[in-house]
Design a protein around this motif. Sequence first.
Motif, PDB file in Angstrom:
ATOM      1  N   MET C   1      10.666  17.336 -32.953  1.00  0.00           N
ATOM      2  CA  MET C   1      12.095  17.051 -33.000  1.00  0.00           C
ATOM      3  C   MET C   1      12.524  16.254 -31.796  1.00  0.00           C
ATOM      4  O   MET C   1      13.211  16.756 -30.921  1.00  0.00           O
ATOM      5  N   LYS C   2      12.068  15.031 -31.737  1.00  0.00           N
ATOM      6  CA  LYS C   2      12.445  14.135 -30.643  1.00  0.00           C
ATOM      7  C   LYS C   2      13.137  12.929 -31.254  1.00  0.00           C
ATOM      8  O   LYS C   2      12.720  12.436 -32.302  1.00  0.00           O
ATOM      9  N   PRO C   3      14.174  12.438 -30.589  1.00  0.00           N
ATOM     10  CA  PRO C   3      14.920  11.318 -31.164  1.00  0.00           C
ATOM     11  C   PRO C   3      14.094  10.036 -31.202  1.00  0.00           C
ATOM     12  O   PRO C   3      13.164   9.856 -30.414  1.00  0.00           O
ATOM     13  N   ALA C   4      14.480   9.165 -32.118  1.00  0.00           N
ATOM     14  CA  ALA C   4      13.879   7.835 -32.168  1.00  0.00           C
ATOM     15  C   ALA C   4      14.409   7.010 -30.982  1.00  0.00           C
ATOM     16  O   ALA C   4      15.416   7.374 -30.370  1.00  0.00           O
ATOM     17  N   SER C   5      13.728   5.925 -30.697  1.00  0.00           N
ATOM     18  CA  SER C   5      14.146   5.078 -29.567  1.00  0.00           C
ATOM     19  C   SER C   5      15.496   4.421 -29.822  1.00  0.00           C
ATOM     20  O   SER C   5      15.864   4.181 -30.976  1.00  0.00           O
ATOM     21  N   PHE C   6      16.213   4.149 -28.757  1.00  0.00           N
ATOM     22  CA  PHE C   6      17.464   3.404 -28.858  1.00  0.00           C
ATOM     23  C   PHE C   6      17.712   2.688 -27.536  1.00  0.00           C
ATOM     24  O   PHE C   6      17.097   3.022 -26.525  1.00  0.00           O
ATOM     25  N   SER C   7      18.605   1.697 -27.581  1.00  0.00           N
ATOM     26  CA  SER C   7      19.058   1.069 -26.337  1.00  0.00           C
ATOM     27  C   SER C   7      20.283   1.816 -25.859  1.00  0.00           C
ATOM     28  O   SER C   7      21.105   2.256 -26.661  1.00  0.00           O
ATOM     29  N   TYR C   8      20.387   1.889 -24.575  1.00  0.00           N
ATOM     30  CA  TYR C   8      21.438   2.727 -23.991  1.00  0.00           C
ATOM     31  C   TYR C   8      22.392   1.853 -23.198  1.00  0.00           C
ATOM     32  O   TYR C   8      21.969   1.095 -22.330  1.00  0.00           O
ATOM     33  N   LEU C   9      23.668   1.947 -23.536  1.00  0.00           N
ATOM     34  CA  LEU C   9      24.683   1.168 -22.822  1.00  0.00           C
ATOM     35  C   LEU C   9      25.677   2.118 -22.177  1.00  0.00           C
ATOM     36  O   LEU C   9      26.061   3.116 -22.782  1.00  0.00           O
ATOM     37  N   LEU C  10      26.080   1.773 -20.973  1.00  0.00           N
ATOM     38  CA  LEU C  10      26.921   2.686 -20.211  1.00  0.00           C
ATOM     39  C   LEU C  10      28.172   1.974 -19.706  1.00  0.00           C
ATOM     40  O   LEU C  10      28.217   1.517 -18.556  1.00  0.00           O
ATOM     41  N   PRO C  11      29.190   1.850 -20.557  1.00  0.00           N
ATOM     42  CA  PRO C  11      30.425   1.192 -20.104  1.00  0.00           C
ATOM     43  C   PRO C  11      31.159   2.074 -19.102  1.00  0.00           C
ATOM     44  O   PRO C  11      31.088   3.296 -19.171  1.00  0.00           O
ATOM     45  N   LYS C  12      31.885   1.387 -18.187  1.00  0.00           N
ATOM     46  CA  LYS C  12      32.656   2.138 -17.191  1.00  0.00           C
ATOM     47  C   LYS C  12      34.159   2.107 -17.509  1.00  0.00           C
ATOM     48  O   LYS C  12      34.934   2.814 -16.878  1.00  0.00           O
ATOM     49  N   THR C  13      34.517   1.202 -18.459  1.00  0.00           N
ATOM     50  CA  THR C  13      35.929   1.092 -18.821  1.00  0.00           C
ATOM     51  C   THR C  13      36.051   0.998 -20.339  1.00  0.00           C
ATOM     52  O   THR C  13      35.072   0.690 -21.035  1.00  0.00           O
ATOM     53  N   VAL C  14      37.277   1.234 -20.819  1.00  0.00           N
ATOM     54  CA  VAL C  14      37.502   1.123 -22.257  1.00  0.00           C
ATOM     55  C   VAL C  14      37.291  -0.317 -22.750  1.00  0.00           C
ATOM     56  O   VAL C  14      36.623  -0.521 -23.770  1.00  0.00           O
ATOM     57  N   PRO C  15      37.824  -1.326 -22.063  1.00  0.00           N
ATOM     58  CA  PRO C  15      37.571  -2.701 -22.527  1.00  0.00           C
ATOM     59  C   PRO C  15      36.079  -3.022 -22.629  1.00  0.00           C
ATOM     60  O   PRO C  15      35.643  -3.662 -23.588  1.00  0.00           O
ATOM     61  N   GLU C  16      35.315  -2.525 -21.672  1.00  0.00           N
ATOM     62  CA  GLU C  16      33.853  -2.742 -21.755  1.00  0.00           C
ATOM     63  C   GLU C  16      33.288  -2.081 -23.009  1.00  0.00           C
ATOM     64  O   GLU C  16      32.456  -2.640 -23.713  1.00  0.00           O
ATOM     65  N   ALA C  17      33.756  -0.864 -23.273  1.00  0.00           N
ATOM     66  CA  ALA C  17      33.240  -0.110 -24.421  1.00  0.00           C
ATOM     67  C   ALA C  17      33.573  -0.815 -25.732  1.00  0.00           C
ATOM     68  O   ALA C  17      32.716  -0.930 -26.617  1.00  0.00           O
ATOM     69  N   VAL C  18      34.801  -1.293 -25.861  1.00  0.00           N
ATOM     70  CA  VAL C  18      35.140  -1.932 -27.137  1.00  0.00           C
ATOM     71  C   VAL C  18      34.415  -3.267 -27.293  1.00  0.00           C
ATOM     72  O   VAL C  18      34.072  -3.679 -28.403  1.00  0.00           O
ATOM     73  N   LYS C  19      34.157  -3.915 -26.175  1.00  0.00           N
ATOM     74  CA  LYS C  19      33.380  -5.149 -26.246  1.00  0.00           C
ATOM     75  C   LYS C  19      31.955  -4.848 -26.743  1.00  0.00           C
ATOM     76  O   LYS C  19      31.413  -5.543 -27.602  1.00  0.00           O
ATOM     77  N   MET C  20      31.392  -3.798 -26.211  1.00  0.00           N
ATOM     78  CA  MET C  20      30.022  -3.434 -26.608  1.00  0.00           C
ATOM     79  C   MET C  20      29.950  -3.068 -28.086  1.00  0.00           C
ATOM     80  O   MET C  20      29.028  -3.479 -28.789  1.00  0.00           O
ATOM     81  N   ILE C  21      30.925  -2.301 -28.547  1.00  0.00           N
ATOM     82  CA  ILE C  21      30.853  -1.889 -29.953  1.00  0.00           C
ATOM     83  C   ILE C  21      31.079  -3.104 -30.850  1.00  0.00           C
ATOM     84  O   ILE C  21      30.468  -3.202 -31.928  1.00  0.00           O
ATOM     85  N   ALA C  22      31.909  -4.031 -30.403  1.00  0.00           N
ATOM     86  CA  ALA C  22      32.130  -5.235 -31.207  1.00  0.00           C
ATOM     87  C   ALA C  22      30.844  -6.047 -31.310  1.00  0.00           C
ATOM     88  O   ALA C  22      30.498  -6.564 -32.370  1.00  0.00           O
ATOM     89  N   GLU C  23      30.132  -6.111 -30.207  1.00  0.00           N
ATOM     90  CA  GLU C  23      28.886  -6.892 -30.202  1.00  0.00           C
ATOM     91  C   GLU C  23      27.796  -6.266 -31.061  1.00  0.00           C
ATOM     92  O   GLU C  23      26.976  -6.947 -31.635  1.00  0.00           O
TER      93      GLU C  23
END
Lengths: 801, 159, 291
Positions: C1-23
């Motif tokens: 029961m180990k997760p599959a691989s993923f890329s990890y992104l760590l936004p520090k602000t909301v604008p950064e987060a919404v940019k990442m999800i849009a991309e």
Amino acid sequence: MLDEPLRQSGGYIGQSVPRREDRNLLLGKGQFVADIQLPGMLHVAFARSPLAHATIGTVDVDSALAINGVHFAASGSDVCAELPPINGMQVVTPQGWRDRVDTDILIPDQPLVPEDRVRYVGEAYAMVAADSRYIAEDALEQIEVEFEPLPPLPDAESALKDDAVLVHEQLGRNVAALLHTRKGDGADAMESCPHRLSRRFVHHRYAAMPMETRGVVAEYDGRTDTLTVWSSTQVVHWVRREISTALEMPEERIRCVAPDVGGGFGGKGHVYPEDILVAWLAKKLRRPIKWVEDRHEHILNAAHSRDNIYDVEIGFDDRGKIHVVTSSFIVDSGAYTPVGAGIAGNSIAHMLGPYDIPHYETDCKVVLTNRTPNAPYRGAGRPEVGFAMERAVDIVANHLDLDPAVVRFRNMIPPEAMPYDVGLTYRDGVPMVYDSGDYPEALRRALDALGGLEVIRKRQKDAWANGKYLGLGLGCYVEGTGVGPFEGATIKIDSTGKIMVATGACPQGQGHETVFAQFAADMWHVPIEDVYVTVADTADITLGYGTIASRSTVTASGAIKIASDKIQEKALTIAANMLEVGEADLEMRDAGVGVVGIPDMHVTWREIACAAKPGWDNQRPIGVDAGLEATSYYEPPTVTWAYAANAALVWIDTDTGKLEIEKYVEVHDAGVLVNPGLADGQVKGGLVQGLGGALLEELAYDEQGQLLTGSFADYLMPTASDVPPIEVLHMETPSPLNVFGVKGLGEGGAIAPPVVIANAVCDALRPFKAELNSTPVRWQDIAAITENADRQQNMRADQEA
Amino acid sequence: MVTVNGEQISGSAEPRTLLTDFLRDELRLTGTHVGCEHGVCGACTVIIDGFATRSCLMFAVQADGSEIQTIEGLASAEGEMHPLQKLFAKHRALQCGFCTPGMLMTAIDLVQSSKKLSEEDIRIGMSAALCRCTGYEGIVNAVSEYAEQLQDEEASNVG
Amino acid sequence: MKPASFSYLLPKTVPEAVKMIAEHSGDARFIAGGQSLVPMMNFRLARPSVLIDLNRIPDLSYIKDRGDYIAVGAMTRERMIENSDIVRDMCPLVHDATLNIAHLPIRSRGTIGGSISNADPAAEYPATMLALDAFMVAKSERGEREIGAADFFDGVLSTSLEADEILTEVRIPKAPANSGSAFIEISRRQGDYALAGIAAQVTLDDDENIIGIQLAACGVGPGPVRLNQVEDGVRGTTLTAEILSNAKEAATAAVDPEGDVHATAAYRRKLTGVMTERALRKAVLRAVGKK
């Protein structure tokens, strides 16, 4: 001299000595299998069948092997080409049992990884080894497999149909074992009974579910051609035996260790394919191999238990005296039967319980289905048969309008009838004789602990008058404990005079190191700190059996005693030589041997051990062998009989069907208690497991044989807030069968709760004349009873209006 | 960079590495146990920035900059057991010991973050972690006595 | 029961987060507390290729009094909410609901925004927000919008959040004067998801007439269920035994749960009625007690 009373005043036996196991575990310094890390170690994962029953077509592991970090992948045919199946019958039954019980047994062998067919959801069909468990799981996703679905047999009744597909074609039937036994006139006695009742009782499937899953680590040393295997198991010597057979290596070249084991309760009480596969792969790849089962795998693949259906008929007279019981029951064994007919054998032997019933007949089918294999779990056949029998007793009482407690007293074997010849044969092949105890007294004490029968009944009437529902649930059982065939112990007195004890017992939290040290300290008249105990390591004791079936206190103490006697006899001879007196003038005292009545004349074990050494200037009399060590095996004459009476008061919330246990009492007798604190913990822990089975835990399958409760979000074990007030009272009637007067007690607590709860609910709901004859006891079923009764009452009222 | 039991440690892990596995396999702190890997059993519970937390439901990278306390940090450096550890032994609150580290970490947060705890509160709070051996009696008694000890201490500090 | 691989992104602000999800829209997922998502990933039932971790956005963790309502940042942890005086005093139903969520260590990490956007039908917060007519604030690169709870929850594990949107804030109307509330649920064990649960808030006038009632259920439908018909039967009355009994019956009829291994559909329906009765009684008692 050697026959001093074994329970000395001031001795350790009988004291709640603190556990020597605790410190490491509390500090986080325990060592469980998953904690073992070895250089170059690879991690194994198994591809497990998503289907309950299917033919395996091609299995292609090439893409899995192509993943970076994957070092090995094998299909079932790869494995079967190199390894034989695991012995289908890991526990042999003695001739004496087979002579006295009618048996027809056809046990299938279990392929380590099947090549042709999967038989339950979770059965492995391929394996991989990689640098990490993460990568191993990535690799599993790349294995390509073709399954041709076969009709699933999701339960025992479908497997018994005439046109049912066969789980193991070579057997020609879906029945692994047919058993039959009879006492007195058997079913023929039914004719002459004034009253007869028949019922079906169902005990559902649940499991041991230890907090630590299973796991195996193996390392092969090519230089010495030796294998070391660490397995989270209750039976290291069995694991060694099966690896030896499969790999064709001498047992002595395999060391099997169970380090700290995080609970077992029977679920780790036999050898699994992974034990052998991991050892095999370590030798094959010449690298340490680790496999740690994840929880999902554990729920799918580690043995399940219970899952019986009983058809019972009971014949009795006006006073509630039971003359005859017959039962016909089926055990859903799942796809394999690692412990054969052992559970069914227990059920047959335990049906009559503490009652004097002259006539009895039973037959049983152990049925192969497409469920996970079924093996003993705490209680092992006794909770199931106890549910049927103790529900039946309550139904008899209701039928006659008698109190269930009164009916029990009328049928119980009185203490003056001990020892009591039951008229059946235990599965060790010996005629069953209850050795000691006072069954009615246990029930009296249980009732008293709840306020006494009269008070209880008055409270119940008052509750009913106020529209509330309070019920008394009773459940009594006897339990054969300390079963053979044997246990081993090696005792050595080294040159420091310390007492080294090794046994074949394999604890999983019981506190064996402490308890065995108590025995040895008393036997050797030493402070307990002078006793060193090793458990669960085949390197330290040639033959052992393991910790299953409530046996280790009885069997290991016997082995420690025999080995100690042997050494002490020799030590006294040497001491007599050292002190220049006759042996008859000597006694063991103060960590050594002294002359009776003369305090100054004393030699310590250390001095005796030095005197006993081989070589120059030893002080052995001529003709006495060097060394102070012995290995002995205790073969108990037969089982000791623990017993208990359980009683609980339960309130029902008729709106929701939710029940609240006001108090649960168990009066338990396991003979002399070596460490009362630990004994109490065993019974209470068992009780809570029993309550889990009664109310919460369920391994539920759908019609396709898919397990519906494959995670801890759905398999619900009791938490701290689910546990009612519990009182355990201990009686201590010594067993006459061993020098310490001990009986086994590991399983007892788990036996009665399902039936006690069902009886309590039915008792509370007597105004509705309802019966709950299956487990688990569900709130929704209780709510349906009260709702239907309400509705019927309203309808009647409407009609009358 | 994380602080584990007071010691600053830096390590690397691929994003998917669960904090449990990082503590156990990389830092070799194997006292934190893996019981279910889906957040139910509580065996992997550690204290992160003061709060008891399931380490199987966090990725190691998420702990960057945090202060983590594991079972190994509970006793003093000299091996003197924490009062709750002693009480677990006294009340026979463990048998196989597998759940014990998670139980201890859960209990410490429960007691330290509550003003007054009834037995009922303790049972509800400790229902966050599963024990299969003991039936919980010893655990509840040990935690109760620890809560009383802390209260007495507070009372005497105030007094 | 180990997760599959993923890329990890760590936004520090909301604008950064919404940019990442849009991309990364489509194969990316936000992780909040992770108390539901990580188990799914460990079972490999969820396998996002990109994980955007919101845990390091300090601007998303707060509880603020904004006059008519309190504003709770989406990444505010449940432990913080259960310990908040503002929440306990101004939105007591939310306090009550929080104490019913799982267990202490889960609440240490779990967040209000995670629970609401995960929208588990058996979870406490969605039903509570539905009952209280809370508003969810969603942001994306396209802007910000406020979504009423009735429009937000949208079937099993589904919300009206768009793929590029992030839930940033929950606006919870304060409890009116003379109101009382109760969150009552029944589960097989302490901390398990409810077989049936009721979030209730009532407002009384000076004569103890019920002038306001808000009721929603969890665990008995594809999402949280607002019990409008039950509310209609109770509004404007005083809580007599007959009104209670009618409410119980109406609640039973108002839901259409599915059965599973833990409870049949019929049993969940029955429990909905019983929990409604109990929650109403308790809410009214509390309202009376406050006066």
